[in-house]
Design a protein around this motif. Structure first.
Motif, PDB file in Angstrom:
ATOM      1  N   LYS A 137      -1.859   9.288   9.595  1.00 28.01           N
ATOM      2  CA  LYS A 137      -2.228   8.079  10.048  1.00 28.01           C
ATOM      3  C   LYS A 137      -3.955   8.219  10.903  1.00 28.01           C
ATOM      4  CE  LYS A 137       1.855   5.741  10.645  1.00 28.01           C
ATOM      5  NZ  LYS A 137       2.033   4.988  11.124  1.00 28.01           N
ATOM      6  N   GLN A 138      -3.250   9.114  11.758  1.00 32.77           N
ATOM      7  CA  GLN A 138      -4.594   9.639  12.738  1.00 32.77           C
ATOM      8  C   GLN A 138      -5.858  10.687  12.303  1.00 32.77           C
ATOM      9  OE1 GLN A 138      -3.131  11.995  15.468  1.00 32.77           O
ATOM     10  NE2 GLN A 138      -1.383  10.720  15.730  1.00 32.77           N
ATOM     11  N   LEU A 139      -5.669  11.297  10.763  1.00 35.14           N
ATOM     12  CA  LEU A 139      -6.735  12.141  10.387  1.00 35.14           C
ATOM     13  C   LEU A 139      -7.512  11.247   9.285  1.00 35.14           C
ATOM     14  CD1 LEU A 139      -4.878  15.164   9.253  1.00 35.14           C
ATOM     15  CD2 LEU A 139      -7.256  15.405  10.802  1.00 35.14           C
ATOM     16  N   LYS A 140      -6.539  10.264   8.834  1.00 35.70           N
ATOM     17  CA  LYS A 140      -7.252   8.936   7.323  1.00 35.70           C
ATOM     18  C   LYS A 140      -7.726   7.819   8.131  1.00 35.70           C
ATOM     19  CE  LYS A 140      -7.704   8.644   2.837  1.00 35.70           C
ATOM     20  NZ  LYS A 140      -9.058   9.228   2.228  1.00 35.70           N
ATOM     21  N   THR A 141      -8.434   6.692   8.699  1.00 33.49           N
ATOM     22  CA  THR A 141      -8.960   6.228   9.249  1.00 33.49           C
ATOM     23  C   THR A 141      -8.635   4.976   8.538  1.00 33.49           C
ATOM     24  OG1 THR A 141     -10.501   6.953   9.848  1.00 33.49           O
ATOM     25  CG2 THR A 141      -9.118   7.115  11.838  1.00 33.49           C
ATOM     26  N   ASN A 142      -9.088   5.143   7.432  1.00 31.63           N
ATOM     27  CA  ASN A 142      -9.285   4.336   6.920  1.00 31.63           C
ATOM     28  C   ASN A 142      -8.688   3.529   5.743  1.00 31.63           C
ATOM     29  OD1 ASN A 142      -9.797   6.392   4.940  1.00 31.63           O
ATOM     30  ND2 ASN A 142     -11.490   5.764   4.350  1.00 31.63           N
ATOM     31  N   LEU A 143      -7.049   3.581   6.167  1.00 29.47           N
ATOM     32  CA  LEU A 143      -6.158   3.365   5.137  1.00 29.47           C
ATOM     33  C   LEU A 143      -6.373   1.729   4.985  1.00 29.47           C
ATOM     34  CD1 LEU A 143      -3.262   5.754   6.603  1.00 29.47           C
ATOM     35  CD2 LEU A 143      -4.149   5.390   4.180  1.00 29.47           C
ATOM     36  N   LYS A 144      -5.276   1.175   3.716  1.00 29.94           N
ATOM     37  CA  LYS A 144      -5.280   0.373   3.210  1.00 29.94           C
ATOM     38  C   LYS A 144      -4.216  -0.304   3.792  1.00 29.94           C
ATOM     39  CE  LYS A 144      -8.061   0.651  -1.075  1.00 29.94           C
ATOM     40  NZ  LYS A 144      -7.283   1.263  -2.379  1.00 29.94           N
ATOM     41  N   PRO A 145      -3.748  -1.864   3.951  1.00 31.73           N
ATOM     42  CA  PRO A 145      -2.210  -2.375   4.603  1.00 31.73           C
ATOM     43  C   PRO A 145      -1.508  -2.127   4.022  1.00 31.73           C
ATOM     44  CG  PRO A 145      -4.591  -3.656   5.314  1.00 31.73           C
ATOM     45  CD  PRO A 145      -4.517  -2.740   4.072  1.00 31.73           C
ATOM     46  N   LEU A 146      -1.519  -1.644   2.632  1.00 28.61           N
ATOM     47  CA  LEU A 146       0.022  -1.065   1.706  1.00 28.61           C
ATOM     48  C   LEU A 146       0.150  -0.414   2.166  1.00 28.61           C
ATOM     49  CD1 LEU A 146       1.712  -1.970  -0.552  1.00 28.61           C
ATOM     50  CD2 LEU A 146       0.208  -0.938  -1.616  1.00 28.61           C
ATOM     51  N   GLN A 147      -0.632   0.933   1.973  1.00 31.52           N
ATOM     52  CA  GLN A 147      -0.366   2.270   2.805  1.00 31.52           C
ATOM     53  C   GLN A 147      -0.035   2.120   3.834  1.00 31.52           C
ATOM     54  OE1 GLN A 147      -4.547   3.449   2.094  1.00 31.52           O
ATOM     55  NE2 GLN A 147      -4.147   5.105  -0.146  1.00 31.52           N
ATOM     56  N   ILE A 148      -1.067   1.575   5.131  1.00 34.17           N
ATOM     57  CA  ILE A 148       0.272   1.731   6.598  1.00 34.17           C
ATOM     58  C   ILE A 148       1.659   1.112   6.020  1.00 34.17           C
ATOM     59  CG2 ILE A 148      -0.042   0.597   8.343  1.00 34.17           C
ATOM     60  CD1 ILE A 148      -3.108   0.322   8.408  1.00 34.17           C
ATOM     61  N   ARG A 149       2.193   0.001   5.701  1.00 37.08           N
ATOM     62  CA  ARG A 149       2.931  -0.397   5.370  1.00 37.08           C
ATOM     63  C   ARG A 149       4.074   0.477   4.827  1.00 37.08           C
ATOM     64  NH1 ARG A 149       3.057  -5.869   2.912  1.00 37.08           N
ATOM     65  NH2 ARG A 149       3.685  -4.653   0.869  1.00 37.08           N
ATOM     66  N   LEU A 150       3.521   1.351   3.322  1.00 35.24           N
ATOM     67  CA  LEU A 150       4.775   1.786   3.134  1.00 35.24           C
ATOM     68  C   LEU A 150       4.077   3.431   3.907  1.00 35.24           C
ATOM     69  CD1 LEU A 150       5.256   2.618   0.050  1.00 35.24           C
ATOM     70  CD2 LEU A 150       2.581   3.780  -0.832  1.00 35.24           C
ATOM     71  N   LEU A 151       3.866   3.871   4.613  1.00 33.37           N
ATOM     72  CA  LEU A 151       3.721   4.329   5.809  1.00 33.37           C
ATOM     73  C   LEU A 151       4.736   4.833   6.782  1.00 33.37           C
ATOM     74  CD1 LEU A 151       0.465   6.584   6.092  1.00 33.37           C
ATOM     75  CD2 LEU A 151       2.308   7.203   5.076  1.00 33.37           C
ATOM     76  N   GLU A 152       5.497   3.159   6.645  1.00 32.85           N
ATOM     77  CA  GLU A 152       5.875   2.545   7.772  1.00 32.85           C
ATOM     78  C   GLU A 152       6.730   2.884   7.113  1.00 32.85           C
ATOM     79  OE1 GLU A 152       3.771   0.126  10.106  1.00 32.85           O
ATOM     80  OE2 GLU A 152       2.501   1.367  11.241  1.00 32.85           O
TER      81      GLU A 152
END
Length: 80
Positions: free
Chosen positions: A11-26
């Motif tokens: 998440k720090q390296l890739k700042t342009n993540l989509k909301p779906l990707q962030i939710r998937l990571l969390e």
């Protein structure tokens, strides 16, 4: 490069993540297609982390030392 906290580092390296990707990571994967997306992000993180590690200067002070500097250039006479 630490596999345990790869999601936070990604998440720090890739700042342009989509909301779906962030939710998937969390939250983690809930289906096979989400697991494939998560695996794809892990592969991308592994690539980014490897490139980042290669670009970092070495912490070993001897790593950048020229090996020929230690070679003594004494001339040995065959006549003693």
């Amino acid at each position: 490069m630490n596999d345990e906290n790869w999601k936070e580092e990604f998440k720090q390296l890739k700042t342009n993540l989509k909301p779906l990707q962030i939710r998937l990571l969390e939250e983690g994967a809930k289906s096979q297609s989400q697991a494939l997306m998560l695996n794809d992000m892990w592969c991308e993180w592994k690539d980014l982390a490897s490139k980042k590690k290669l670009n970092e200067p070495s912490k070993d002070p001897l790593a950048a030392k020229d090996p020929w500097d230690d070679v003594k250039t004494e001339i040995i006479s065959p006549y003693g």
